[in-house]
Design a protein around this motif. Structure first.
Motif, PDB file in Angstrom:
ATOM      1  N   ALA A   1       2.772  10.266   0.273  1.00 42.48           N
ATOM      2  CA  ALA A   1       3.429   9.019   0.677  1.00 42.48           C
ATOM      3  C   ALA A   1       2.566   8.224   1.656  1.00 42.48           C
ATOM      4  O   ALA A   1       2.388   7.015   1.489  1.00 42.48           O
ATOM      5  N   ILE A   2       2.009   8.891   2.674  1.00 40.95           N
ATOM      6  CA  ILE A   2       1.207   8.135   3.633  1.00 40.95           C
ATOM      7  C   ILE A   2      -0.058   7.603   2.968  1.00 40.95           C
ATOM      8  O   ILE A   2      -0.512   6.496   3.277  1.00 40.95           O
ATOM      9  N   ASN A   3      -0.602   8.332   2.015  1.00 34.57           N
ATOM     10  CA  ASN A   3      -1.749   7.806   1.276  1.00 34.57           C
ATOM     11  C   ASN A   3      -1.354   6.582   0.463  1.00 34.57           C
ATOM     12  O   ASN A   3      -2.126   5.619   0.365  1.00 34.57           O
ATOM     13  N   ALA A   4      -0.164   6.576  -0.109  1.00 31.64           N
ATOM     14  CA  ALA A   4       0.321   5.391  -0.828  1.00 31.64           C
ATOM     15  C   ALA A   4       0.470   4.214   0.138  1.00 31.64           C
ATOM     16  O   ALA A   4       0.005   3.100  -0.150  1.00 31.64           O
ATOM     17  N   TRP A   5       1.106   4.459   1.293  1.00 36.76           N
ATOM     18  CA  TRP A   5       1.260   3.392   2.287  1.00 36.76           C
ATOM     19  C   TRP A   5      -0.104   2.863   2.737  1.00 36.76           C
ATOM     20  O   TRP A   5      -0.289   1.646   2.867  1.00 36.76           O
ATOM     21  N   ASN A   6      -1.066   3.766   2.981  1.00 38.75           N
ATOM     22  CA  ASN A   6      -2.408   3.341   3.389  1.00 38.75           C
ATOM     23  C   ASN A   6      -3.032   2.439   2.334  1.00 38.75           C
ATOM     24  O   ASN A   6      -3.632   1.409   2.661  1.00 38.75           O
ATOM     25  N   ARG A   7      -2.911   2.816   1.095  1.00 40.07           N
ATOM     26  CA  ARG A   7      -3.521   2.042   0.026  1.00 40.07           C
ATOM     27  C   ARG A   7      -2.882   0.670  -0.119  1.00 40.07           C
ATOM     28  O   ARG A   7      -3.563  -0.322  -0.402  1.00 40.07           O
ATOM     29  N   ILE A   8      -1.588   0.609   0.073  1.00 41.79           N
ATOM     30  CA  ILE A   8      -0.892  -0.687   0.028  1.00 41.79           C
ATOM     31  C   ILE A   8      -1.327  -1.552   1.202  1.00 41.79           C
ATOM     32  O   ILE A   8      -1.700  -2.720   1.029  1.00 41.79           O
ATOM     33  N   ALA A   9      -1.297  -0.985   2.410  1.00 40.20           N
ATOM     34  CA  ALA A   9      -1.642  -1.759   3.601  1.00 40.20           C
ATOM     35  C   ALA A   9      -3.094  -2.232   3.571  1.00 40.20           C
ATOM     36  O   ALA A   9      -3.391  -3.387   3.920  1.00 40.20           O
ATOM     37  N   ILE A  10      -4.010  -1.371   3.163  1.00 40.84           N
ATOM     38  CA  ILE A  10      -5.419  -1.745   3.112  1.00 40.84           C
ATOM     39  C   ILE A  10      -5.664  -2.771   2.010  1.00 40.84           C
ATOM     40  O   ILE A  10      -6.347  -3.783   2.223  1.00 40.84           O
ATOM     41  N   SER A  11      -5.108  -2.540   0.835  1.00 43.05           N
ATOM     42  CA  SER A  11      -5.339  -3.446  -0.298  1.00 43.05           C
ATOM     43  C   SER A  11      -4.861  -4.865  -0.020  1.00 43.05           C
ATOM     44  O   SER A  11      -5.518  -5.838  -0.403  1.00 43.05           O
ATOM     45  N   PHE A  12      -3.719  -4.970   0.650  1.00 44.40           N
ATOM     46  CA  PHE A  12      -3.141  -6.290   0.899  1.00 44.40           C
ATOM     47  C   PHE A  12      -3.426  -6.803   2.298  1.00 44.40           C
ATOM     48  O   PHE A  12      -2.877  -7.800   2.736  1.00 44.40           O
TER      49      PHE A  12
ATOM     50  N   LYS B   1       0.603  11.740   9.340  1.00 39.40           N
ATOM     51  CA  LYS B   1       0.464  10.326   8.965  1.00 39.40           C
ATOM     52  C   LYS B   1      -0.725   9.685   9.673  1.00 39.40           C
ATOM     53  O   LYS B   1      -1.482   8.921   9.062  1.00 39.40           O
ATOM     54  N   THR B   2      -0.901  10.021  10.939  1.00 39.52           N
ATOM     55  CA  THR B   2      -2.015   9.454  11.687  1.00 39.52           C
ATOM     56  C   THR B   2      -3.342   9.961  11.151  1.00 39.52           C
ATOM     57  O   THR B   2      -4.280   9.180  10.947  1.00 39.52           O
ATOM     58  N   ARG B   3      -3.438  11.269  10.887  1.00 40.38           N
ATOM     59  CA  ARG B   3      -4.710  11.826  10.415  1.00 40.38           C
ATOM     60  C   ARG B   3      -5.097  11.267   9.058  1.00 40.38           C
ATOM     61  O   ARG B   3      -6.264  10.878   8.845  1.00 40.38           O
ATOM     62  N   ALA B   4      -4.163  11.199   8.134  1.00 36.52           N
ATOM     63  CA  ALA B   4      -4.484  10.620   6.822  1.00 36.52           C
ATOM     64  C   ALA B   4      -4.904   9.160   6.973  1.00 36.52           C
ATOM     65  O   ALA B   4      -5.854   8.709   6.324  1.00 36.52           O
ATOM     66  N   SER B   5      -4.230   8.440   7.841  1.00 36.49           N
ATOM     67  CA  SER B   5      -4.559   7.029   8.064  1.00 36.49           C
ATOM     68  C   SER B   5      -5.939   6.875   8.696  1.00 36.49           C
ATOM     69  O   SER B   5      -6.655   5.908   8.389  1.00 36.49           O
ATOM     70  N   GLN B   6      -6.330   7.810   9.567  1.00 38.79           N
ATOM     71  CA  GLN B   6      -7.687   7.790  10.119  1.00 38.79           C
ATOM     72  C   GLN B   6      -8.715   7.979   9.004  1.00 38.79           C
ATOM     73  O   GLN B   6      -9.719   7.258   8.941  1.00 38.79           O
ATOM     74  N   ILE B   7      -8.483   8.952   8.155  1.00 39.33           N
ATOM     75  CA  ILE B   7      -9.413   9.227   7.055  1.00 39.33           C
ATOM     76  C   ILE B   7      -9.558   8.002   6.166  1.00 39.33           C
ATOM     77  O   ILE B   7     -10.668   7.638   5.763  1.00 39.33           O
TER      78      ILE B   7
ATOM     79  N   ALA C   1      -5.923   0.623   9.717  1.00 36.15           N
ATOM     80  CA  ALA C   1      -5.582   0.218  11.080  1.00 36.15           C
ATOM     81  C   ALA C   1      -4.083  -0.010  11.238  1.00 36.15           C
ATOM     82  O   ALA C   1      -3.503   0.375  12.251  1.00 36.15           O
ATOM     83  N   TYR C   2      -3.463  -0.635  10.256  1.00 32.87           N
ATOM     84  CA  TYR C   2      -2.028  -0.911  10.324  1.00 32.87           C
ATOM     85  C   TYR C   2      -1.249   0.392  10.523  1.00 32.87           C
ATOM     86  O   TYR C   2      -0.391   0.487  11.400  1.00 32.87           O
ATOM     87  N   CYS C   3      -1.550   1.396   9.722  1.00 34.82           N
ATOM     88  CA  CYS C   3      -0.818   2.666   9.786  1.00 34.82           C
ATOM     89  C   CYS C   3      -1.205   3.493  11.012  1.00 34.82           C
ATOM     90  O   CYS C   3      -0.346   4.156  11.600  1.00 34.82           O
ATOM     91  N   ILE C   4      -2.464   3.466  11.414  1.00 33.74           N
ATOM     92  CA  ILE C   4      -2.864   4.172  12.635  1.00 33.74           C
ATOM     93  C   ILE C   4      -2.092   3.595  13.819  1.00 33.74           C
ATOM     94  O   ILE C   4      -1.547   4.335  14.643  1.00 33.74           O
ATOM     95  N   HIS C   5      -2.030   2.281  13.897  1.00 35.07           N
ATOM     96  CA  HIS C   5      -1.285   1.624  14.975  1.00 35.07           C
ATOM     97  C   HIS C   5       0.173   2.077  14.966  1.00 35.07           C
ATOM     98  O   HIS C   5       0.718   2.481  15.998  1.00 35.07           O
TER      99      HIS C   5
END
Length: 151
Positions: free
Chosen positions: A129-140, A39-45, A49-53
């Motif tokens: 799933a983590i890519n979906a979460w990243n896209r939601i968090a970044i988009s909003f 989850k951390t690595r995908a979020s770094q890519i 920031a929300y998911c990395i944290h």
């Protein structure tokens, strides 16, 4: 930065479905520490920031070391990761960057050496799933918690 909207209020049923997938991942049998590294690595890519944290905090709670978290974006150059973790991280990068990589055969073969078919399918759902979460968090523009002194 100010959040654009709250997806839990805007689309509660969709968020409930993604949260249910997250529960399945947690109970998948994949190692909790490995899940947090992925989850951390995908979020770094993705630059989330929300998911990395969130996932570095969760990794620390599960006993992950600061050193391994600091070196995660350079995992290929560090001896601190197991062969299974390396295979998972390579898979994570290839799947996260699917439009660029098309998930090469050599990455698949390396993953198959360390993961059963069932585990590899579960790992792929984790990455999706983590890519979906990243896209939601970044988009909003979700904002991670900030201590008052840091703000």
């Amino acid at each position: 930065m100010k959040p654009r909207l709250n997806p839990y209020r805007a689309a509660p049923d969709m968020m409930k479905a993604l949260t249910a997938l997250e529960a399945q991942i947690k109970d998948s049998g994949l190692e909790p520490g490995l899940i947090e590294l992925v989850k951390t690595r995908a979020s770094q890519i993705n630059g989330c920031a929300y998911c990395i944290h969130m996932h570095t905090r969760d990794a620390r709670i599960r006993g992950e070391t600061e050193e391994r978290l600091y070196l995660l974006n350079a995992w290929r150059e560090s001896p601190l990761y197991s062969d299974r973790e390396r295979a998972a991280l390579a898979w994570t990068e290839a799947v996260t960057l699917v439009s660029e990589t098309h998930v090469p055969d050599d990455v698949f073969e390396a993953a198959r050496k360390h993961f059963s078919e069932e585990e590899l399918a579960k790992l792929t759902f984790l990455v999706a799933a983590i890519n979906a979460w990243n896209r939601i968090a970044i988009s909003f523009r979700s904002v991670h918690p900030v201590k008052a002194a840091a703000a």
